[in-house]
Enzyme design. Structure first.
Site, mmCIF file in Angstrom:
data_model
loop_
_atom_site.group_PDB
_atom_site.id
_atom_site.type_symbol
_atom_site.label_atom_id
_atom_site.label_comp_id
_atom_site.label_asym_id
_atom_site.label_seq_id
_atom_site.Cartn_x
_atom_site.Cartn_y
_atom_site.Cartn_z
ATOM 1 N N TRP A 80 -35.967 15.061 -30.903
ATOM 2 C CA TRP A 80 -35.620 13.665 -30.620
ATOM 3 C C TRP A 80 -35.474 13.396 -29.128
ATOM 4 O O TRP A 80 -35.767 12.295 -28.660
ATOM 5 C CB TRP A 80 -34.343 13.281 -31.361
ATOM 6 C CG TRP A 80 -34.004 11.829 -31.203
ATOM 7 C CD1 TRP A 80 -32.966 11.291 -30.498
ATOM 8 C CD2 TRP A 80 -34.736 10.709 -31.731
ATOM 9 N NE1 TRP A 80 -32.993 9.915 -30.558
ATOM 10 C CE2 TRP A 80 -34.074 9.536 -31.323
ATOM 11 C CE3 TRP A 80 -35.887 10.589 -32.524
ATOM 12 C CZ2 TRP A 80 -34.522 8.255 -31.667
ATOM 13 C CZ3 TRP A 80 -36.323 9.323 -32.876
ATOM 14 C CH2 TRP A 80 -35.650 8.178 -32.446
ATOM 15 N N GLY A 120 -34.445 20.866 -30.636
ATOM 16 C CA GLY A 120 -35.135 22.021 -31.214
ATOM 17 C C GLY A 120 -34.245 23.202 -31.523
ATOM 18 O O GLY A 120 -34.741 24.322 -31.671
ATOM 19 N N SER A 172 -37.072 18.802 -37.123
ATOM 20 C CA SER A 172 -36.724 18.227 -35.830
ATOM 21 C C SER A 172 -35.207 18.121 -35.742
ATOM 22 O O SER A 172 -34.495 18.244 -36.747
ATOM 23 C CB SER A 172 -37.383 16.848 -35.687
ATOM 24 O OG SER A 172 -37.096 16.261 -34.427
ATOM 25 N N CYS A 173 -34.696 17.886 -34.532
ATOM 26 C CA CYS A 173 -33.260 17.693 -34.334
ATOM 27 C C CYS A 173 -33.076 17.000 -32.995
ATOM 28 O O CYS A 173 -33.825 16.082 -32.663
ATOM 29 C CB CYS A 173 -32.507 19.027 -34.412
ATOM 30 S SG CYS A 173 -33.053 20.256 -33.212
ATOM 31 N N GLY A 174 -32.107 17.428 -32.196
ATOM 32 C CA GLY A 174 -31.933 16.846 -30.868
ATOM 33 C C GLY A 174 -32.821 17.495 -29.829
ATOM 34 O O GLY A 174 -33.564 16.821 -29.113
#
Length: 280
Positions: free
Chosen positions: A265, A240, A236-238
């Site tokens: 996120w 994708g 995951s990240c901000g």
């Protein structure tokens, strides 16, 4: 073809009829740059521009979510990609959004995709040739997208994982954003993380020159986060994008290939029912 290719390899392969190269640069909302304008100023000879905001699902407010297989088939074909092509992605930052292009190709069953190690900065530093202007027009190709569901995680999957810890979530954002001590780049979005997630900033996978660490060093970094090959993984990240860098790193390290949580996120933090944690 390897999942990560060197500038030397690409320079030798440029011009091959089955090889396509794409600039896949994406700048964040707080970065005052235009990726397409920068592409016109300098790009690898023969490269096209791969807009991750366009090769996406237009029916959602979330940024650059993966398209349906039908849409992917049309859009990738319009970029001149066929199932026969080898495809190399790079970006103007070094390694940021190029892995998103690589992951999208793999999501739709195209394994002959790679990321240029070090990206355009390394290419330029080595004095290699570039060209200016817009991308050349390319003929439409037939591309058949074979959707591989295990490479994609949705919010329902992640809710279940948070509840039962059936997989390990690796978060690629900067540590301050994960901890909740630094702001998100998108206005109004709180920072923090999903319960049970582990922080592996995407920058931790890169050497000082912007290239990806060798496999043994990647395995050591992932092991610090608890990813030792014994458990299923989700990245995951901000939004994708850098989650795909972790996916590339895991593949390069010889660890289980993860599912990428596409909404990441931005989706999780904006939903009122999802649990969030901070660890200042």
């Amino acid at each position: 073809m390897q999942d990560l290719v060197s500038t030397e390899w690409l320079a030798a392969e440029l011009g091959a009829p089955d090889l396509l190269v794409f600039d896949t640069t994406k700048y964040l909302p707080n970065e005052p740059k235009d990726a397409l304008a920068e592409f016109a100023r300098a790009h690898i000879p023969g490269a096209g521009f791969f807009d991750i905001d366009a090769v996406a699902d237009p029916e959602t407010d979330l940024p650059h979510m993966a398209p349906t297989p039908g849409r992917a088939s049309r859009q990738l074909g319009a970029l001149g990609i066929s199932n026969r092509h080898r495809v190399v992605f790079y970006d103007q930052k070094g390694l940021f959004s190029a892995a998103r292009g690589w992951w999208l190709m793999r999501l739709f069953g195209h394994e002959q995709a790679a990321v240029l190690d070090g990206g355009l900065p390394k290419w330029l530093k080595e004095g290699r040739q570039t060209e200016t202007g817009p991308a050349h027009a390319v003929p439409q190709q037939d591309f058949w997208a074979d959707f591989i569901a295990r490479r994609l995680a949705g919010i329902g999957d992640v809710k279940q994982i948070v509840a039962d810890r059936s997989a390990l979530i690796l978060d690629a954002r900067a540590k301050g954003r994960f901890d909740g001590t630094a702001p998100e780049p998108r206005p109004g979005l709180p920072s923090g993380h999903m319960p049970g997630a582990a922080s592996v900033p995407a920058t931790d996978l890169l050497a000082a020159d912007g290239t990806m660490l060798p496999p043994e060093q990647l395995r050591a970094r992932f092991a610090q986060a608890g990813a030792d090959g014994s458990k299923a993984l989700v990245t995951s990240c901000g939004t994708g994008v850098t989650a795909c860098i972790l996916a590339l790193g895991l593949v390069r390290a010889g660890l289980p290939e993860p599912a990428v949580y596409d909404g990441s996120w931005t989706e999780w933090a904006s939903r009122p029912e999802t649990p969030k944690e901070s660890t200042p």
